[in-house]
Motif scaffolding. Structure first.
Motif, mmCIF file in Angstrom:
data_model
loop_
_atom_site.group_PDB
_atom_site.id
_atom_site.type_symbol
_atom_site.label_atom_id
_atom_site.label_comp_id
_atom_site.label_asym_id
_atom_site.label_seq_id
_atom_site.Cartn_x
_atom_site.Cartn_y
_atom_site.Cartn_z
ATOM 1 N N ARG A 1 25.238 14.728 9.326
ATOM 2 C CA ARG A 1 23.991 15.118 8.696
ATOM 3 C C ARG A 1 24.062 14.861 7.199
ATOM 4 N NH1 ARG A 1 22.190 21.120 9.837
ATOM 5 N NH2 ARG A 1 23.841 21.531 8.304
ATOM 6 N N PRO A 2 23.011 14.279 6.611
ATOM 7 C CA PRO A 2 23.072 13.908 5.188
ATOM 8 C C PRO A 2 23.235 15.138 4.307
ATOM 9 C CG PRO A 2 21.242 12.807 6.293
ATOM 10 C CD PRO A 2 21.770 13.823 7.245
ATOM 11 N N THR A 3 23.986 14.956 3.237
ATOM 12 C CA THR A 3 24.120 15.996 2.214
ATOM 13 C C THR A 3 23.263 15.709 0.986
ATOM 14 O OG1 THR A 3 26.030 14.840 1.255
ATOM 15 C CG2 THR A 3 26.465 16.509 2.948
ATOM 16 N N ARG A 4 22.744 14.493 0.891
ATOM 17 C CA ARG A 4 21.919 14.125 -0.249
ATOM 18 C C ARG A 4 20.784 13.238 0.239
ATOM 19 N NH1 ARG A 4 25.609 12.906 -3.275
ATOM 20 N NH2 ARG A 4 25.855 10.690 -2.795
ATOM 21 N N LEU A 5 19.563 13.624 -0.118
ATOM 22 C CA LEU A 5 18.365 12.861 0.250
ATOM 23 C C LEU A 5 17.565 12.572 -1.017
ATOM 24 C CD1 LEU A 5 17.116 14.809 3.420
ATOM 25 C CD2 LEU A 5 18.245 12.590 3.377
ATOM 26 N N THR A 6 17.241 11.317 -1.234
ATOM 27 C CA THR A 6 16.421 10.907 -2.372
ATOM 28 C C THR A 6 15.339 9.963 -1.871
ATOM 29 O OG1 THR A 6 17.916 9.062 -2.878
ATOM 30 C CG2 THR A 6 18.302 11.161 -4.027
ATOM 31 N N THR A 7 14.305 9.802 -2.677
ATOM 32 C CA THR A 7 13.192 8.928 -2.321
ATOM 33 C C THR A 7 12.903 7.971 -3.464
ATOM 34 O OG1 THR A 7 11.581 10.535 -3.158
ATOM 35 C CG2 THR A 7 12.121 10.622 -0.799
ATOM 36 N N THR A 8 12.466 6.781 -3.117
ATOM 37 C CA THR A 8 11.987 5.783 -4.078
ATOM 38 C C THR A 8 10.596 5.346 -3.641
ATOM 39 O OG1 THR A 8 13.054 3.996 -2.821
ATOM 40 C CG2 THR A 8 14.301 4.961 -4.631
ATOM 41 N N VAL A 9 9.704 5.211 -4.622
ATOM 42 C CA VAL A 9 8.303 4.900 -4.356
ATOM 43 C C VAL A 9 7.970 3.562 -5.003
ATOM 44 C CG1 VAL A 9 5.908 5.656 -4.608
ATOM 45 C CG2 VAL A 9 7.732 7.347 -4.285
ATOM 46 N N ALA A 10 7.338 2.686 -4.246
ATOM 47 C CA ALA A 10 6.871 1.390 -4.739
ATOM 48 C C ALA A 10 5.387 1.270 -4.414
ATOM 49 C CB ALA A 10 7.659 0.244 -4.104
ATOM 50 N N THR A 11 4.575 1.020 -5.442
ATOM 51 C CA THR A 11 3.118 0.926 -5.291
ATOM 52 C C THR A 11 2.665 -0.466 -5.670
ATOM 53 O OG1 THR A 11 2.911 3.258 -5.886
ATOM 54 C CG2 THR A 11 0.920 1.931 -5.964
ATOM 55 N N GLU A 12 1.813 -1.035 -4.854
ATOM 56 C CA GLU A 12 1.288 -2.373 -5.112
ATOM 57 C C GLU A 12 -0.173 -2.427 -4.660
ATOM 58 O OE1 GLU A 12 1.189 -6.160 -6.492
ATOM 59 O OE2 GLU A 12 2.873 -4.761 -6.671
ATOM 60 N N PRO A 13 -1.106 -2.725 -5.539
ATOM 61 C CA PRO A 13 -0.958 -2.956 -6.973
ATOM 62 C C PRO A 13 -1.142 -1.660 -7.762
ATOM 63 C CG PRO A 13 -3.168 -3.532 -6.309
ATOM 64 C CD PRO A 13 -2.460 -3.059 -5.063
ATOM 65 N N ARG A 14 -0.749 -1.714 -9.030
ATOM 66 C CA ARG A 14 -0.953 -0.576 -9.910
ATOM 67 C C ARG A 14 -2.344 -0.570 -10.516
ATOM 68 N NH1 ARG A 14 2.316 3.905 -9.713
ATOM 69 N NH2 ARG A 14 4.466 3.263 -9.349
ATOM 70 N N ARG A 15 -2.999 -1.719 -10.531
ATOM 71 C CA ARG A 15 -4.364 -1.841 -11.026
ATOM 72 C C ARG A 15 -5.211 -2.499 -9.951
ATOM 73 N NH1 ARG A 15 -3.770 -4.176 -17.215
ATOM 74 N NH2 ARG A 15 -2.618 -2.407 -18.114
ATOM 75 N N CYS A 16 -6.374 -1.947 -9.738
ATOM 76 C CA CYS A 16 -7.266 -2.507 -8.726
ATOM 77 C C CYS A 16 -8.691 -2.127 -9.083
ATOM 78 C CB CYS A 16 -6.897 -2.004 -7.328
ATOM 79 S SG CYS A 16 -7.117 -0.228 -7.105
ATOM 80 N N SER A 17 -9.642 -2.616 -8.296
ATOM 81 C CA SER A 17 -11.051 -2.297 -8.469
ATOM 82 C C SER A 17 -11.503 -1.371 -7.361
ATOM 83 C CB SER A 17 -11.892 -3.582 -8.482
ATOM 84 O OG SER A 17 -11.517 -4.435 -9.546
ATOM 85 N N GLU A 18 -12.671 -0.817 -7.525
ATOM 86 C CA GLU A 18 -13.223 0.078 -6.518
ATOM 87 C C GLU A 18 -13.379 -0.645 -5.188
ATOM 88 O OE1 GLU A 18 -16.123 3.138 -8.837
ATOM 89 O OE2 GLU A 18 -16.758 1.056 -8.838
ATOM 90 N N GLY A 19 -12.995 0.043 -4.112
ATOM 91 C CA GLY A 19 -13.084 -0.527 -2.780
ATOM 92 C C GLY A 19 -11.858 -1.286 -2.335
ATOM 93 N N GLU A 20 -10.914 -1.583 -3.229
ATOM 94 C CA GLU A 20 -9.712 -2.311 -2.846
ATOM 95 C C GLU A 20 -8.660 -1.347 -2.298
ATOM 96 O OE1 GLU A 20 -10.029 -6.016 -6.022
ATOM 97 O OE2 GLU A 20 -8.365 -4.599 -6.133
ATOM 98 N N ARG A 21 -7.670 -1.920 -1.607
ATOM 99 C CA ARG A 21 -6.643 -1.131 -0.941
ATOM 100 C C ARG A 21 -5.334 -1.182 -1.710
ATOM 101 N NH1 ARG A 21 -10.170 -2.834 2.702
ATOM 102 N NH2 ARG A 21 -10.714 -1.494 4.461
ATOM 103 N N ILE A 22 -4.632 -0.068 -1.655
ATOM 104 C CA ILE A 22 -3.352 0.092 -2.339
ATOM 105 C C ILE A 22 -2.300 0.411 -1.294
ATOM 106 C CG2 ILE A 22 -2.118 1.346 -4.145
ATOM 107 C CD1 ILE A 22 -4.897 2.183 -5.220
ATOM 108 N N THR A 23 -1.170 -0.264 -1.365
ATOM 109 C CA THR A 23 -0.063 -0.045 -0.439
ATOM 110 C C THR A 23 1.049 0.716 -1.153
ATOM 111 O OG1 THR A 23 -0.583 -2.083 0.756
ATOM 112 C CG2 THR A 23 1.606 -1.142 1.091
ATOM 113 N N VAL A 24 1.432 1.846 -0.585
ATOM 114 C CA VAL A 24 2.483 2.694 -1.141
ATOM 115 C C VAL A 24 3.629 2.742 -0.136
ATOM 116 C CG1 VAL A 24 3.070 4.951 -2.082
ATOM 117 C CG2 VAL A 24 0.743 4.063 -2.344
#
Length: 561
Positions: free
Chosen positions: A197-220
């Motif tokens: 069982r893990p003793t250390r859990l961490t998370t990393t977040v990547a977002t694409e894109p950081r800039r967009c227009s209304e109605g567009e989709r963002i992938t996290v």
């Protein structure tokens, strides 16, 4: 079978063979329709099922066995590229449960206190223990031995899951803890194949894109890094305002979200709490990840018209003036002066008058425009749900883009709780700077005071045409417009309707209040028109050119100082 009966010939063996071939064809068609070969074991979908690009029903170049159920990597790849369940498609039960829990978390929020760093029993383990304890207590209380059989099933499941977890935990406790570099060496993979069982859990977040227009989709994409062995992830997502969760893809150590941006602004994507279970599924631990921020730009309103003021600065541009210059528009002829170019001779006038006549061209100058955004309040139309501040910035962005396309200079002034302004400039990058400077204008409403702000002198160049986008719902905006008129700048007020308040039938007090509200708005329009300020009305959803077209009849003049 039908062929045998119609022809009246053939043996029973031929009929049996024909029936076998037909059943085989039907089985192959059913297998192709479901995207898996006949006899394949059902797989529990962890995300929206997306067909693989090279394994679709009816594809040539391979047998029916090539049409297989898409794996986890295919689903994660499809989610990363923005594909997912189509509109109207029902998600699988696991995804539907995650979306339902995330909707409640978005509405009510996640707990303020951070999750505990300790492991706890899972809901599945608690249910099994409850059933086993209740059955055992019933057997002891009633003396019926057969009740112990009810406790056997959950006890067996707990015993089967306990050895793997316990052995791996002992193996993990006997080894030295992994260093930070080891835990971060792989994305979501264990540093030791024999770790428990893990003793250390961490998370990393990547977002694409950081800039967009209304109605567009963002992938996290959220990767869970650990130093042991985990069983699965169970996320709960609380999104920020102006965003909508469309799809979720869950893997062994990765979470992919597809979010749609609905409104412009600088929004916090939100927070996600991920329940990480051990290999046996007996205990779990919650880790929290902040998804960061994203800049959502407004969709500009369709605009092509660019009215100009009476006076233009001495700068070369595309707007014609009444003065003689080196433009391309002919405004008259004049007698020839020695030294003039011969190609500028107007031969019809020369022949008619008997003397050499030269074409007279109008000078072309650039214009200066200032966009004034009224952010003193944000009013929502109860009938359409539109926001006055949202529509104002969309219209202002469309007008700014139209002027910048003609190489004019455009500046910005946002009047709200905090005064924001940007000097006039030109170029495509300047449009992005202007929009970025007002993305957080909604937060300024908490700082608004009772007095109207004073505009700095550099914010209003001399003879610059000022467009004020306002719902005309606050008296303080009249003070700001009055100060602009005193400086001598030509002014145009673009009224963005805020929507009338709704009055219930039979509510006499509400009807009187509505009449007073309308009278106040009419008085504000009349006060502006009495000062010589044109007031045009822009309806949400329509092109801004419909409101600006009457301004093209003559050039807009300002008050002389």
């Amino acid at each position: 079978m039908n062929a045998v009966r119609t022809g009246g010939r053939g043996t029973a063996g031929d009929a049996t063979a024909a029936r076998a071939r037909r059943l085989a064809a039907q089985a192959g068609a059913v297998a192709g329709a479901h995207g898996a070969p006949s006899g394949a074991r059902p797989v529990r979908a962890l995300a929206a099922t997306v067909p693989e690009p090279h394994s679709r029903p009816g594809a040539t170049g391979g047998p029916a066995a090539d049409v297989r159920r898409p794996g986890l990597r295919t689903r994660l790849t499809a989610a990363a590229h923005g594909s997912g369940p189509q509109p109207g498609q029902v998600p699988d039960p696991v995804t539907a449960r995650i979306l339902a829990r995330s909707t409640r978390a978005t509405r009510h929020g996640l707990p303020q206190q951070p999750p505990s760093p300790h492991w706890r029993l899972t809901d599945r383990t608690l249910r099994l223990l409850t059933v086993a304890a209740a059955a055992t207590a019933g057997a002891l209380a009633t003396g019926h031995a057969w009740l112990l059989a009810l406790a056997a099933a959950p006890a067996v499941l707990l015993v089967l899951a306990a050895p793997s977890t316990a052995s791996r935990s002992r193996a993990g406790s006997g080894s030295a803890p992994a260093s930070d570099s080891d835990s971060d060496s792989g994305s979501g993979s264990a540093s030791d194949s024999g770790a428990g069982r893990p003793t250390r859990l961490t998370t990393t977040v990547a977002t694409e894109p950081r800039r967009c227009s209304e109605g567009e989709r963002i992938t996290v994409r959220v990767d869970v890094r650990h130093d042991g062995t985990i069983g699965g992830l169970d996320p709960v997502i609380a999104l920020g305002p102006g965003l909508d969760l469309e799809s979720v893809a869950v893997g062994p150590a990765v979470l992919v979200l597809t979010v749609r941006a609905d409104r412009w602004g600088r929004w916090a994507l939100g927070t996600v709490d991920i329940d990480v279970s051990d290999a046996g599924g007996l205990t779990c631990r919650t880790v929290r990840a902040e998804l960061g921020e994203v800049d959502v730009f407004p969709v500009p309103t369709a605009t092509r018209l660019t009215p100009v003021p009476v006076r233009l600065p001495e700068r070369i541009g595309e707007h014609t003036t009444a003065h003689e210059g080196s433009g391309v528009e002919v405004v008259g002829v004049r007698p020839y002066v020695p030294g003039e170019r011969q190609r500028r001779i107007h031969w019809p006038s020369t022949t008619r008058r008997g003397s050499v006549q030269i074409n007279q061209f109008a000078a072309e100058r650039a214009a200066d425009a200032i966009v004034l955004l009224d952010a003193l309040g944000d009013f929502h139309d109860t009938a359409t749900g539109s926001s006055s501040l949202d529509e104002s910035l969309r219209a202002a962005t469309g007008l700014t883009r139209a002027y910048l396309r003609r190489h004019d200079r455009v500046g910005l002034v946002a009047v709200g709780g905090q005064l924001r302004w940007l000097t006039a400039d030109t170029g495509a990058r300047h449009l992005h700077r202007m929009v970025e400077s007002v993305l957080e204008v909604r937060r300024d409403r908490a700082l608004r005071g009772s007095a109207a702000p004073r505009l700095p002198l550099p914010a209003l160049p001399r003879h610059a045409l000022v467009y004020a986008f306002t719902p005309l719902a606050d008296q303080r905006i009249l003070e700001v417009l009055g100060r602009i008129g005193e400086r001598g700048n030509p002014l145009v007020v673009v009224e963005v309707p805020a929507g009338e308040p709704t009055v219930e039938p039979g509510d006499e007090i509400g009807a009187v209040a509505l009449r007073l509200w309308r009278a106040e708005r009419d008085a504000m329009r009349r006060a502006l028109r009495n000062r010589g300020v044109p007031v045009v009305r822009h309806a949400p959803g329509e092109a801004l050119d419909l409101a600006l077209a009457p301004l093209l009849r003559r050039r807009i003049g300002g008050r002389s100082r």
